[in-house]
Design an enzyme around this catalytic site. Structure first.
Site, PDB file in Angstrom:
ATOM      1  N   GLU A 260     -11.457  -9.385  -5.569  1.00 52.75           N
ATOM      2  CA  GLU A 260     -11.031  -8.319  -4.666  1.00 52.75           C
ATOM      3  C   GLU A 260     -12.304  -7.773  -4.046  1.00 52.75           C
ATOM      4  OE1 GLU A 260     -11.024  -4.945  -3.244  1.00 52.75           O
ATOM      5  OE2 GLU A 260     -10.438  -4.155  -5.202  1.00 52.75           O
ATOM      6  N   CYS A 297     -11.512   1.117  -2.874  1.00 54.64           N
ATOM      7  CA  CYS A 297     -11.325  -0.085  -2.060  1.00 54.64           C
ATOM      8  C   CYS A 297     -10.209   0.088  -1.048  1.00 54.64           C
ATOM      9  CB  CYS A 297     -11.061  -1.291  -2.953  1.00 54.64           C
ATOM     10  SG  CYS A 297      -9.843  -0.993  -4.243  1.00 54.64           S
TER      11      CYS A 297
END
Length: 501
Positions: A260, A297
């Protein structure tokens, strides 16, 4: 008390050199530096553990996951104190993150008890079928083997030692080797102690979990290149993640790398919504943009609006809201330095207007806001690169068609958001097919910061948001990363695994 050591298959192991954490208050703590040799020992122990742990009854694995959660909670005050010391995050944030961490462990325990993750399928034998008979066929998901997990800088609990990747892999039946993050080794040390206590209380093979602290790039490379490692979970930067991804692909036996890697999480502010509540949206965006010093994020760094007075009101409210946000301590000096560099890169780009500027020091982040036109955005790919911190950019489009072109220009994202009212339905219908191709999660009238841990969550997206668009790193579906399907043909029932017999 901290051990300062690596946990290798139930033993606390020291090393030849040390490093110190970077506290925001109090004295620094000392930890031993990891080595590739320690990775090899951990991988060998994990492979040995797999032959028992990978074939335990689901009830026993669920008991283990719940025991880890209990042991983490039992050390809650120590974890919070160390976490705030190392990261600068407030106590409330650390307590909430601990709740999420133990919650996802317990969620996986419940999930594997249900058996849904096995995806069991049956085709009964048809011995009299013409022209050819069909054998008895059964299929289910099985664990893949030892997994390496890289701790994340911005989540010292939920994406680190006992975080989502570790929980999913252990739930699947895979032993785990954690590469601890140097931003919070003390927090990771305490959590590893909790896992070891659970290993002992549940009488699990100690090779099921190891943690290696610190170390240079060679340690990370060893975690993805050791031949006994069968998959990797990673949360971090695009550059670091891509380098590890390439190493996984270049192995004699390539393995999946579930990385990720970040996102700018664009929001499309549709005209009816901005006309009705543009100022409110600007204020709300400023709060989401600066939450946790922008170190999420899913931080919504880009807002796309249509040119006009309503857009001006949105920007004015965002500037006001951002201007009221005080400096916040960033997780590390390195992250703060990267933030300043990203700010300077954006500010120095032709066609970009600085709307709000501020002053930062060594490890403190303050907000910045920039504005550009759709034309400039489309001409400069660098404007779409993530700046990790409380920095936002408004992209002004002249027409709805130009807004749609911006959407089509996006690279892979973790999230895309529509802020819309009833009058925006037609434009939203045009945008939806584009946005669902660009992101793993599409929102309406909300802000993406914060990820629900649930059965339906997708935290991933097309590259570069993540390296595998068919996976998620949050929610029960994430267990599928560490499983593979096996078909059993005409296997006698007393030989079949219990879950498929």
């Amino acid at each position: 008390m901290l051990t300062g050591k690596h946990l290798i298959a139930g033993e606390w192991v020291d090393g030849l050199s040390t490093f110190e954490n970077m506290p925001t208050f109090g004295d620094a703590d000392t930890f031993f530096v990891g080595t590739p040799e320690l990775v090899a020992k951990a991988a060998e122990a994990a492979e040995e553990a797999f032959w028992s742990y990978g074939y335990l009854p689901r009830e026993k694995r669920a008991e283990f996951l719940n025991a880890i959660a209990d042991e983490i909670d039992a050390r809650g005050d120590d974890i919070t104190l160390m976490g705030t010391k190392e990261t600068g995050l407030p106590e409330g944030r650390l307590q909430g993150e601990r709740g999420r961490t133990v919650g996802q462990l317990r969620l996986f325990a419940t999930h594997i008890l249900s058996g849904e993750f096995l995806d069991r399928r049956y085709d009964e034998a048809l011995p009299d079928r013409a022209p050819l008979p069909r054998p008895d066929l059964r299929m289910m998901q099985r664990p893949i083997g030892p997994v390496s997990v890289f701790g994340a800088s911005n989540f010292p609990l939920a994406f680190s030692t006992a975080g989502g990747d570790t929980a999913a892999a252990l739930a699947a039946g895979c032993p785990v080797i954690v590469k601890g993050h140097s931003a919070h080794p003390g927090t990771s040390d305490i959590v590893a102690q909790a896992i070891l206590a659970a290993i002992k209380s549940c009488d699990i093979h100690p090779g099921v979990f190891s943690q290696i602290q610190g170390g240079n790039r060679a340690v990370g490379q060893a975690c993805v290149q050791h031949p006994l490692i069968k998959a990797v979970g990673f949360t971090g930067s695009l550059g670091g993640g891509r380098a590890l991804f390439d190493l996984c692909a270049s192995r004699p036996e390539p393995i999946p790398f579930f990385g990720e890697l970040g996102s700018v999480n664009p929001m499309f502010m549709l005209p009816a919504a901005v006309a009705a509540r543009g100022a409110d949206l600007g204020t709300a965006w400023s709060g989401s943009l600066t939450m946790g010093a922008g170190q999420f994020c899913t931080n919504p760094g880009i807002a796309v609006v249509l040119k006009g007075a309503d857009a001006d009101a949105f920007v004015e409210a965002a500037v006001k809201g951002l201007g009221e946000v005080a400096g916040q301590t960033m997780l590390t000096e390195g992250i703060a330095s990267a933030y300043y560099q990203g700010r300077d890169r954006i500010a120095g780009t032709a066609g970009v207007q600085t709307v709000l500027t501020s002053t930062c020091d060594t490890r403190t982040a303050t907000p910045y806001l920039f504005m550009t036109t759709a034309k400039e955005w489309l001409a400069n790919e660098e404007l779409g690169e993530e700046v990790f911190g409380p920095l936002g950019m408004v992209v002004v489009a002249d027409t709805e068609e130009e807004m749609l072109t911006i959407a089509k220009s996006l690279v892979g994202q973790l999230t895309c958001t529509l802020h819309m009212d009833a009058g925006d339905t037609a434009l939203a219908q045009q945008l939806m097919p584009v946005l669902e191709r660009k992101a793993g999660r599409v929102l309406a009238n909300g802000f993406p910061t914060g990820v629900e841990v649930s059965d339906t969550m997708v935290h991933g997206g097309p590259y570069p948001a993540s390296t595998n668009f068919g996976a998620t790193s949050v929610g029960t579906l994430s267990i599928r990363r560490f499983l593979r399907p096996v078909c059993y043909q005409n296997i006698p029932s007393d030989v079949l695994p219990a879950d498929i017999a």
